[in-house]
Design an enzyme around this catalytic site. Sequence first.
Site, PDB file in Angstrom:
ATOM      1  N   GLU A  95     -13.273  14.260   9.927  1.00 47.87           N
ATOM      2  CA  GLU A  95     -13.024  13.570  11.205  1.00 47.87           C
ATOM      3  C   GLU A  95     -11.759  12.717  11.168  1.00 47.87           C
ATOM      4  OE1 GLU A  95     -15.166  13.659  14.354  1.00 47.87           O
ATOM      5  OE2 GLU A  95     -13.058  13.210  14.662  1.00 47.87           O
ATOM      6  N   GLY A 153       5.700  -1.535  10.094  1.00 43.57           N
ATOM      7  CA  GLY A 153       4.670  -0.769   9.383  1.00 43.57           C
ATOM      8  C   GLY A 153       4.123   0.400  10.180  1.00 43.57           C
ATOM      9  N   LYS A 171      -2.327  18.722  12.883  1.00 46.00           N
ATOM     10  CA  LYS A 171      -3.533  18.333  13.621  1.00 46.00           C
ATOM     11  C   LYS A 171      -3.860  19.329  14.741  1.00 46.00           C
ATOM     12  CE  LYS A 171      -2.553  13.528  12.509  1.00 46.00           C
ATOM     13  NZ  LYS A 171      -1.762  12.352  12.890  1.00 46.00           N
ATOM     14  N   GLY A 268      -4.214   3.785  10.356  1.00 43.85           N
ATOM     15  CA  GLY A 268      -4.517   2.427   9.894  1.00 43.85           C
ATOM     16  C   GLY A 268      -5.815   2.424   9.118  1.00 43.85           C
TER      17      GLY A 268
HETATM   18  N1  LIG Z   1      -3.019   5.848   6.398  1.00 41.42           N
HETATM   19  C1  LIG Z   1      -3.587   6.291   7.515  1.00 41.42           C
HETATM   20  O1  LIG Z   1      -3.616   5.597   8.538  1.00 41.42           O
HETATM   21  C2  LIG Z   1      -4.220   7.661   7.527  1.00 41.42           C
HETATM   22  C3  LIG Z   1      -4.855   8.107   8.713  1.00 41.42           C
HETATM   23  C4  LIG Z   1      -5.467   9.363   8.746  1.00 41.42           C
HETATM   24  C5  LIG Z   1      -5.400  10.155   7.606  1.00 41.42           C
HETATM   25  N2  LIG Z   1      -4.738   9.716   6.485  1.00 41.42           N
HETATM   26  C6  LIG Z   1      -4.692  10.603   5.311  1.00 41.42           C
HETATM   27  O2  LIG Z   1      -5.294   9.940   4.217  1.00 41.42           O
HETATM   28  C7  LIG Z   1      -4.657  10.358   3.006  1.00 41.42           C
HETATM   29  C8  LIG Z   1      -4.158   9.120   2.241  1.00 41.42           C
HETATM   30  O3  LIG Z   1      -3.215   8.434   3.037  1.00 41.42           O
HETATM   31  P1  LIG Z   1      -2.833   6.910   2.729  1.00 41.42           P
HETATM   32  O4  LIG Z   1      -1.939   6.485   3.828  1.00 41.42           O
HETATM   33  O5  LIG Z   1      -4.039   6.108   2.454  1.00 41.42           O
HETATM   34  O6  LIG Z   1      -1.981   7.111   1.391  1.00 41.42           O
HETATM   35  P2  LIG Z   1      -1.612   6.040   0.274  1.00 41.42           P
HETATM   36  O7  LIG Z   1      -1.513   4.687   0.860  1.00 41.42           O
HETATM   37  O8  LIG Z   1      -0.459   6.618  -0.469  1.00 41.42           O
HETATM   38  O9  LIG Z   1      -2.871   6.016  -0.684  1.00 41.42           O
HETATM   39  C9  LIG Z   1      -3.155   7.083  -1.539  1.00 41.42           C
HETATM   40  C10 LIG Z   1      -4.120   6.587  -2.634  1.00 41.42           C
HETATM   41  O10 LIG Z   1      -4.466   7.717  -3.431  1.00 41.42           O
HETATM   42  C11 LIG Z   1      -4.265   7.383  -4.815  1.00 41.42           C
HETATM   43  N3  LIG Z   1      -3.827   8.602  -5.500  1.00 41.42           N
HETATM   44  C12 LIG Z   1      -2.763   9.373  -5.213  1.00 41.42           C
HETATM   45  N4  LIG Z   1      -2.706  10.408  -6.071  1.00 41.42           N
HETATM   46  C13 LIG Z   1      -3.746  10.280  -6.895  1.00 41.42           C
HETATM   47  C14 LIG Z   1      -4.226  11.031  -7.996  1.00 41.42           C
HETATM   48  N5  LIG Z   1      -3.615  12.151  -8.389  1.00 41.42           N
HETATM   49  N6  LIG Z   1      -5.330  10.603  -8.619  1.00 41.42           N
HETATM   50  C15 LIG Z   1      -5.960   9.482  -8.228  1.00 41.42           C
HETATM   51  N7  LIG Z   1      -5.561   8.726  -7.202  1.00 41.42           N
HETATM   52  C16 LIG Z   1      -4.461   9.115  -6.546  1.00 41.42           C
HETATM   53  C17 LIG Z   1      -3.207   6.309  -4.819  1.00 41.42           C
HETATM   54  O11 LIG Z   1      -3.354   5.540  -5.964  1.00 41.42           O
HETATM   55  P3  LIG Z   1      -2.185   4.574  -6.497  1.00 41.42           P
HETATM   56  O12 LIG Z   1      -1.855   3.629  -5.385  1.00 41.42           O
HETATM   57  O13 LIG Z   1      -2.814   3.908  -7.667  1.00 41.42           O
HETATM   58  O14 LIG Z   1      -1.041   5.463  -6.830  1.00 41.42           O
HETATM   59  C18 LIG Z   1      -3.535   5.529  -3.540  1.00 41.42           C
HETATM   60  O15 LIG Z   1      -4.532   4.588  -3.792  1.00 41.42           O
HETATM   61  C19 LIG Z   1      -3.543  11.304   3.414  1.00 41.42           C
HETATM   62  O16 LIG Z   1      -4.015  12.640   3.336  1.00 41.42           O
HETATM   63  C20 LIG Z   1      -3.286  10.929   4.870  1.00 41.42           C
HETATM   64  O17 LIG Z   1      -2.745  11.999   5.617  1.00 41.42           O
HETATM   65  C21 LIG Z   1      -4.162   8.482   6.427  1.00 41.42           C
END
Ligand SMILES: NC(=O)c1ccc[n+]([C@@H]2O[C@H](COP(=O)([O-])OP(=O)(O)OC[C@H]3O[C@@H](n4cnc5c(N)ncnc54)[C@H](OP(=O)(O)O)[C@@H]3O)[C@@H](O)[C@H]2O)c1
Length: 408
Positions: A95, A153, A171, A268
Amino acid sequence: VVRAVSRRNLTAAKKILNKAFGSIELTENPLEVVRHPDIDIVVELIGGVETPKNLVLEAMAHGKHVVTANKALLAEHGNLLFATAQAQGLMLAFEAAIAGGIPIIKAVREGLSANHIHLIAGIVNGTTNFIMSEMRNKSIDFATALKQAQELGFAEADPSFDLDGTDATHKISLLSAMAFGIPIQFSKAYKEGISNISPIDIKYIETLGYRIKLLAITKRMDTGIELRVHPCLIPSECLLANVEGPMNAVLVQGDIVGSTMYYGQGAGGNPTASSVIADLIDVTRLHTVDPEHHVPHLAFQPKALNDIKVLPIEEVQTSYYLRLRVTNQIGVLATTAAILAEHQISIESVLQFEEDKTPIPHNTGEVDLVILTNYAQESMMNAAITKLQQLPSVCHKIVRIRKEELQD
Ligand SMILES: NC(=O)c1ccc[n+]([C@@H]2O[C@H](COP(=O)([O-])OP(=O)(O)OC[C@H]3O[C@@H](n4cnc5c(N)ncnc54)[C@H](OP(=O)(O)O)[C@@H]3O)[C@@H](O)[C@H]2O)c1
């Protein structure tokens, strides 16, 4: 119960994770989580494509349900991942992957299951919507608006996937599969980003009673399915046109329900968590149910999928906004109209911005000719633009932006 968490860099996160979950297993090796014998559901929120693909497959090979927010992963490898989940009787919930906190997947897949959906049109990328809102509200150019988005941001340090339409295409490819019962066809979608949109066009478009948005569109036509992401004029009074800043909204039209609209925060921490936790609750409630009775991942039972073709952009029919900067002389409009007519393109309205009345000044002796067309085939429009561009009276590259008369 949260049993284990994996993060690349645990040192920074240990304190906060222990505070949130008490004493749980922490590891920098995500394979330890997906292979963990006491874990039933794996939540993948690491981003990227290849690493999570292998982790999700490994989790499913170990009989675990998966929740993910990763639209890139599903747009590129969803056909394999959903088929694997189906074969194993597992749930793969996503979702949060589309429009963050808006429960759009549940709406399309379950809430509207009585309908034949014929159109989905959405603002599903908050970064680009924020930039375009700022450009319009503050009369600033693209580069300045992008800088502001990064400072606040609303844009990542590397925002390329947002700006070039890739994120929105991920999407809408998933929504299209759910709406029309086709495999996920990300590679066949057309995409165009927002970096060429200029303040002058935003102003002219406003004068004409429209707004410009990066729209993700999928439509069922007699000849196939349209699947496209591009900047698009929509009437300024329609709901989607008034979705401002980083907000997301999706219009879904079905044959029984008519138009429905879903609005909310598309990204977010909290909105995304809202959807991830809803998935976790769903999986927890349903994991003991006979897999035959699970809601199909993509709304349709795999054996009911069809192979309606995704139309190449050249076969898409839409209307257009054209801006030609031309020398201010007699006969230019007549020649332009004649070339459009040659290509079966009829004009809906024309506006000529006189030299001294244009919102943004330009060279002496040049005027902007702005044309709104009726529906035309993209291939015909391409041919007409090529011919128009060769006219000696056309001074600059012609601007073409597609237009949709959405009824919401
Ligand atoms: N941010 C949003 O608003 C949002 C909304 C909808 C969907 N998403 C989706 O959610 C996912 C994450 O986005 P995000 O914005 O949260 O990214 P992010 O801030 O870069 O966070 C990614 C997290 O994953 C960890 N990570 C990355 N590679 C890893 C690995 N190989 N093993 C273990 N941990 C690992 C990182 O750890 P470290 O920090 O320790 O490196 C970090 O805590 C993406 O697929 C994105 O498209 C995000």
